[in-house]
Design an enzyme around this catalytic site. Structure first.
Site, PDB file in Angstrom:
ATOM      1  N   HIS A  60       0.852  -1.189   0.000  1.00  0.00           N
ATOM      2  CA  HIS A  60       0.000   0.000   0.000  1.00  0.00           C
ATOM      3  C   HIS A  60       0.883   1.233   0.000  1.00  0.00           C
ATOM      4  CE1 HIS A  60       0.895  -0.681   4.234  1.00  0.00           C
ATOM      5  NE2 HIS A  60       0.392   0.482   4.569  1.00  0.00           N
ATOM      6  N   ASP A  64       5.782   4.333   5.139  1.00  0.00           N
ATOM      7  CA  ASP A  64       6.704   3.358   5.725  1.00  0.00           C
ATOM      8  C   ASP A  64       6.777   2.069   4.918  1.00  0.00           C
ATOM      9  OD1 ASP A  64       4.018   3.118   6.630  1.00  0.00           O
ATOM     10  OD2 ASP A  64       4.643   1.758   8.226  1.00  0.00           O
ATOM     11  N   HIS A  65       6.041   2.016   3.824  1.00  0.00           N
ATOM     12  CA  HIS A  65       6.089   0.850   2.948  1.00  0.00           C
ATOM     13  C   HIS A  65       6.539   1.201   1.528  1.00  0.00           C
ATOM     14  CE1 HIS A  65       3.954  -1.946   5.750  1.00  0.00           C
ATOM     15  NE2 HIS A  65       3.598  -0.783   6.251  1.00  0.00           N
ATOM     16  N   HIS A 269       5.837  -5.219  12.390  1.00  0.00           N
ATOM     17  CA  HIS A 269       5.193  -3.904  12.339  1.00  0.00           C
ATOM     18  C   HIS A 269       4.776  -3.450  13.743  1.00  0.00           C
ATOM     19  CE1 HIS A 269       2.464  -0.663  10.944  1.00  0.00           C
ATOM     20  NE2 HIS A 269       3.247  -0.653   9.878  1.00  0.00           N
TER      21      HIS A 269
END
Length: 310
Positions: A60, A64-65, A269
Site C-alpha cells: 500500500h 513506511d512501505h 510492524h
C-alpha cells in the site's frame, strides 16, 4: 525459499529497526516486498545482489512501505541497470514514482513496468514455470494487499539405485521419469514410475499480510501456508486502538495463523511504544506456539523452520 527481514517496525524508523521491507528468494527468483525508508542500505548490509531483483511488490502507499522506492530506483540507474523492473502495487503508484522522477529530472537507463492493482478479490498477478504469486486483499485505512508466494510442484527425483538395475533406461529417459511417466521397455514391459522415482522435494509457500485489521477472510486464501508474516502492531489489551487505526494485535495474528493451519507465524510492524518485543511472541504463543520474532537482516530458511527433510 529464504526470507530476509530488511525492516519490520511501524511508521517511524528507530536506531534499532527500519520500516517494513523483505527480500524473498525462491527458485532463483529474488522478490522485494515493500520498500520503506532505508531499504537500499539494508539490501547492501544483507549483501543482496541488486541485479537479481526484477520484481517489487508494494502492499500500500503509506510512506513506511514505499518511501524507499524512489531511492532504490535511482540507485539502480546509477548502477547502470538495463533490465526492466516490474513494480506491483495499488493504483497510483505509477503517478507517485513518475512524478518524483519528473520533478527531480531523473533519467532512467531502464524501463519501469507498473502493474497497478485495484481488485478487492484475490487474483493471480505473477506466474512463470516455477512460481505463482497471488494478492491477499487486506483491510487497512487505504487500499492494501498482502501477497501469497507459492512454488509450483517440483519434478520427481530419480531413484538411481533402482534405475541402475534396468540397463535399458537411458539418460534420455530421465526427464520423462522426473515428469511422472512410466517406463516402457522395448518388449512392452511397463515399469511404474513410483518404482523408479522418489517424491518431489517440498514446494514452499509464503503469505505476507502487511498492515491490516483483523480479518478472517484471509484464512481460506492462506490455508496451509508454510510461513505467514502478519502484522501485530499492538498487544491484545489495545484491540480497540488496533481496530481504530486499521491494525492487528499479536493475539489476532496468532488467531489467523491457527485457523489457517499455517506451519509458522512471523510477527512484525510493532508500534514504537513497545521497547521489549518478546512480549509479542509470548502473547501470540498462547494461541499459536510456532511463532517467531523478526530481527534486522535475519534470514529465515524455510527448510529449517518448517523441519522439512529433503
Amino acid at each position: 525459499m529464504k526470507l530476509t527481514i530488511l525492516g519490520f517496525n511501524s511508521a517511524i524508523p528507530t536506531v534499532r529497526s527500519h520500516p517494513t521491507s523483505q527480500l524473498l528468494v525462491t527458485r532463483n527468483r529474488h522478490f522485494l516486498i515493500d520498500c520503506g525508508e532505508g531499504t537500499q542500505v539494508q539490501l547492501r548490509k544483507a549483501q543482496a545482489k541488486f541485479s537479481k531483483i526484477d520484481h517489487i511488490f508494494i502492499s500500500h502507499l503509506h510512506g513506511d512501505h514505499v518511501f524507499g522506492l524512489i531511492g532504490l530506483i535511482s540507485s539502480f540507474n546509477l548502477l547502470g541497470r538495463k533490465k526492466a523492473m516490474n513494480i506491483y502495487g495499488p493504483k497510483g503508484i505509477k503517478e507517485l514514482i513518475e512524478t518524483q522522477l519528473r520533478l527531480t529530472e531523473s533519467h532512467k537507463s531502464y524501463s519501469l513496468n507498473f502493474i497497478e492493482l485495484t481488485s478487492t478479490q484475490s487474483e493471480l498477478i505473477y506466474e512463470d514455470e516455477k512460481v505463482m504469486i497471488y494478492t491477499i486483499p487486506l483491510y487497512h485505512r487505504i487500499y492494501t494487499n498482502g501477497f501469497l508466494f507459492k512454488e509450483k510442484t517440483r519434478l520427481r527425483r530419480l531413484n538411481m539405485e533402482v534405475i541402475e538395475q534396468y540397463p535399458e533406461i537411458q539418460i534420455c529417459d530421465y526427464q520423462n521419469l522426473k515428469m511422472g511417466k512410466d517406463f516402457v521397455s522395448e518388449e512392452g514391459k511397463v515399469i511404474k514410475n513410483e518404482n523408479l522415482t522418489l517424491p518431489p522435494k517440498h514446494s514452499y509457500s509464503y503469505a505476507y499480510c502487511s498492515d491490516t485489521m483483523f480479518n478472517m477472510n484471509v484464512v481460506p486464501i492462506i490455508e496451509g501456508t508454510d510461513v505467514l508474516y502478519h502484522e501485530s502492531t499492538f498487544l491484545g489489551d489495545l484491540e480497540d486502538l488496533a481496530y481504530k487505526t486499521g491494525h492487528s494485535t499479536s493475539l489476532q495474528a496468532a488467531t489467523i495463523a491457527k485457523n489457517a493451519h499455517v506451519k509458522n507465524l512471523i510477527l512484525g510492524h510493532f508500534s514504537n511504544r513497545y521497547t521489549e518485543l518478546s512480549v509479542f511472541r509470548d502473547e501470540a504463543c498462547s494461541v499459536f506456539p510456532n511463532t517467531w520474532l523478526p530481527e534486522e537482516l535475519k534470514t529465515f530458511d524455510f527448510k529449517d523452520i518448517c523441519n522439512i527433510l529433503e
